[in-house]
Design an enzyme around this catalytic site. Structure first.
Site, PDB file in Angstrom:
ATOM      1  N   ARG A 111      -7.724  -0.300   1.278  1.00 42.36           N
ATOM      2  CA  ARG A 111      -8.205  -1.568   0.725  1.00 42.36           C
ATOM      3  C   ARG A 111      -8.695  -1.395  -0.716  1.00 42.36           C
ATOM      4  NH1 ARG A 111     -12.221  -2.076   5.628  1.00 42.36           N
ATOM      5  NH2 ARG A 111     -10.505  -0.826   6.446  1.00 42.36           N
ATOM      6  N   LYS A 144       0.844  -1.199   0.000  1.00 39.67           N
ATOM      7  CA  LYS A 144       0.000   0.000   0.000  1.00 39.67           C
ATOM      8  C   LYS A 144       0.877   1.246   0.000  1.00 39.67           C
ATOM      9  CE  LYS A 144      -3.118   2.560   3.090  1.00 39.67           C
ATOM     10  NZ  LYS A 144      -3.760   2.550   4.434  1.00 39.67           N
ATOM     11  N   LYS A 185     -10.144  13.166   8.451  1.00 39.92           N
ATOM     12  CA  LYS A 185      -9.609  12.808   9.757  1.00 39.92           C
ATOM     13  C   LYS A 185      -9.501  14.056  10.628  1.00 39.92           C
ATOM     14  CE  LYS A 185      -6.445   9.150   8.099  1.00 39.92           C
ATOM     15  NZ  LYS A 185      -6.914   8.008   8.882  1.00 39.92           N
ATOM     16  N   ASP A 205      -2.691  10.442   3.886  1.00 39.82           N
ATOM     17  CA  ASP A 205      -4.120  10.131   3.974  1.00 39.82           C
ATOM     18  C   ASP A 205      -4.822  11.166   4.839  1.00 39.82           C
ATOM     19  OD1 ASP A 205      -6.613   8.989   3.977  1.00 39.82           O
ATOM     20  OD2 ASP A 205      -6.098   7.421   5.414  1.00 39.82           O
ATOM     21  N   GLU A 247      -9.519   3.878   2.373  1.00 39.52           N
ATOM     22  CA  GLU A 247      -9.075   3.906   0.975  1.00 39.52           C
ATOM     23  C   GLU A 247      -8.008   2.867   0.663  1.00 39.52           C
ATOM     24  OE1 GLU A 247      -5.691   5.191   2.860  1.00 39.52           O
ATOM     25  OE2 GLU A 247      -7.738   5.795   3.309  1.00 39.52           O
ATOM     26  N   ASP A 307     -12.208   7.264   4.153  1.00 40.98           N
ATOM     27  CA  ASP A 307     -10.990   7.048   4.921  1.00 40.98           C
ATOM     28  C   ASP A 307     -10.575   5.575   4.946  1.00 40.98           C
ATOM     29  OD1 ASP A 307      -8.820   7.756   6.444  1.00 40.98           O
ATOM     30  OD2 ASP A 307      -9.892   7.753   8.350  1.00 40.98           O
TER      31      ASP A 307
END
Length: 458
Positions: free
Chosen positions: A312, A226, A238, A231, A310, A308
């Site tokens: 996966r 990944k 967040k 993020d 993301e 959030d």
């Protein structure tokens, strides 16, 4: 930094290893002035405790280091690596080091010298170690260099480690070892890997998919990491506290790149492929929205219930691509869920596999590499939780339990491979520990490296 050992021909000072339960006997065998020096100094041979030994004219003649007790060694890896911060510069060699601790100690010494010096130079010159007798020097240096690469990538702030910069590091690694590379971006990414594009399209820093291939013969291994370079959480933003460590959200990519370096540097007889979806999950008018339905490379549809979640999504497309070639072993690594941290804390790398023989090999590899892991289940009865009803899959089910397991089950749908293993790592050491300074860290890579011969029949 470039890990290295001191030249064996170089003069060096001794570092005497003393077990706590053998301290009195060891002191009795020393010259009286040394025994008195250590007793008066309060030396107790606790694990990693160091006391310098005097020489003539005020010089340092050597040092004693505590081996502690079996119980203290069980509580702490790399305990002897504490010496690196306590010894003056120059070359050192161990005396009395137990043979069964030699490899871990040599590796710990290398890892303890790591400093992230991109923005501030190191404040001291670390002591050098002569490689202990019986240690595979090439193996230790490969593991140390791979780990240093992983740490450097994770520790670099997102301003200097976006998708383009991660691509540059990826291509540099490939170029060093003569690996073939492929970069997918733009319309080809949008068409062929729609979930990767959907996650990255909200950022001005364009998403891309990176691939390298190395090795012409042997069993095939594909590593997928990944690479979310930062993020924000997307439109499900967040809080500020939740973004403090998000530069490490590409820790899966950093770890598979470090493992790839180990494999290529050692010249293992395998056909290696490494795949990294490199994106930034940002907020903009282009960003994906909650309740959007995404189509994936595999053809499965996914309802976005949380922007959030993301990681996966980008891994789903990357795993589907990897599985199309049916490698003999498929592994994914990701800083994926907070649930994994709640379950096992920051020091353990939880992993998932349906193959018991691979799990046994990995557990043995974890012990050999001083790289602890813990198996969690692909619990099939939870499959229904990740099926929202209006799409094939839900990226963030409202189940409220087993978040790491449901995320792993989501990924298994895309990997669709009997010999698949997934790691939900943390990628960060929250406080200084022997051989692991606070900051980015690889997890699971050394365990896999030691397990590969059994897993792939090497």
């Amino acid at each position: 930094m470039t890990p290295n050992f001191a030249d064996q021909a170089q003069p060096s000072r001794p570092l005497h290893v003393v077990a706590a339960d053998n301290l009195d006997a060891w002191l009795a065998a020393q010259p009286p002035e040394i025994a008195t020096w250590l007793r008066d100094g309060g030396f107790r041979a606790a694990l990693g405790e160091v006391m310098l030994l005097p020489g003539g004219s005020g010089s340092v003649a050597g040092a004693a280091i505590g081996l502690g007790t079996p119980a203290s060694r069980a509580r702490q890896r790399f305990g002897l690596a504490r010496a690196v911060s306590s010894l003056p510069a120059g070359a050192w060699h161990f005396e009395g080091l137990p043979a069964d601790m030699a490899t871990e100690t040599a590796l710990g010494w290398q890892l303890a010298q790591y400093r992230f010096d991109r923005y501030r130079p190191a404040d001291r010159t670390a002591p050098q170690l002569k490689c202990p007798e019986g240690v595979d020097e090439a193996l230790v240096l490969a593991m140390a260099e791979g780990e240093c690469l992983t740490r450097d990538l994770i520790n670099t702030p997102a301003a200097d480690m976006g998708p383009a910069e991660l691509e540059a590091a990826f291509l540099a690694l490939a170029d060093r070892f003569g690996a073939a590379t492929q970069v997918v971006q733009g319309p080809d990414l949008e068409e062929g890997f729609p979930m990767i594009h959907a996650v990255g399209k909200g950022s001005d820093r364009a998403p891309r998919l990176l691939s390298l291939r190395w090795g012409q013969t042997g069993p095939s291994l594909t590593l997928v990491g990944k690479g979310v370079c930062f993020d924000t959480g997307g439109l499900n933003l967040k809080p500020s506290s939740g973004m403090q460590l998000m530069k490490k959200d590409m820790g899966g990519a950093a770890t598979v790149m470090g493992l790839a370096l180990m494999i290529m540097r050692l010249g293992l007889p395998i056909r290696l492929r490494v795949i990294v979806p490199a994106v930034e999950n940002s907020v903009s008018g282009r960003a994906m929205r909650p309740k959007d339905i995404l189509r994936s490379r595999k053809g499965l549809t996914v309802e976005v219930n949380d922007t959030d979640a993301e990681g996966r999504l980008v891994l789903g497309d990357a795993l589907a691509w990897a599985a199309e070639e049916n490698p003999e072993l498929l592994v994914s690594m990701a800083t994926l869920t907070g649930a994994a941290r709640v379950a096992v804390g920051p020091d353990l790398a939880p992993y998932f596999t349906d193959d018991d023989s691979m799990a046994r090999a990995l557990e043995a590899g974890a012990r050999a590499g001083a790289d602890p892991v813990w198996r969690l289940p692909f619990h099939t009865p939870y499959e229904s939780v990740i099926e929202p009803g209006i799409a094939d899959l839900d990226n963030a089910p409202g189940f409220g339990f087993a978040g790491s397991i449901t995320a792993a089950l989501f990924l298994r749908r895309f990997a669709d491979h009997p010999r698949y293993m997934h790691f939900d790592i943390y990628g960060h050491t929250p406080t200084d520990a022997p051989a692991r300074p606070k900051g980015g860290v690889g997890q699971g890579a050394r365990a896999l490296l030691f397990a590969l011969p059994d897993m792939l029949g090497l």
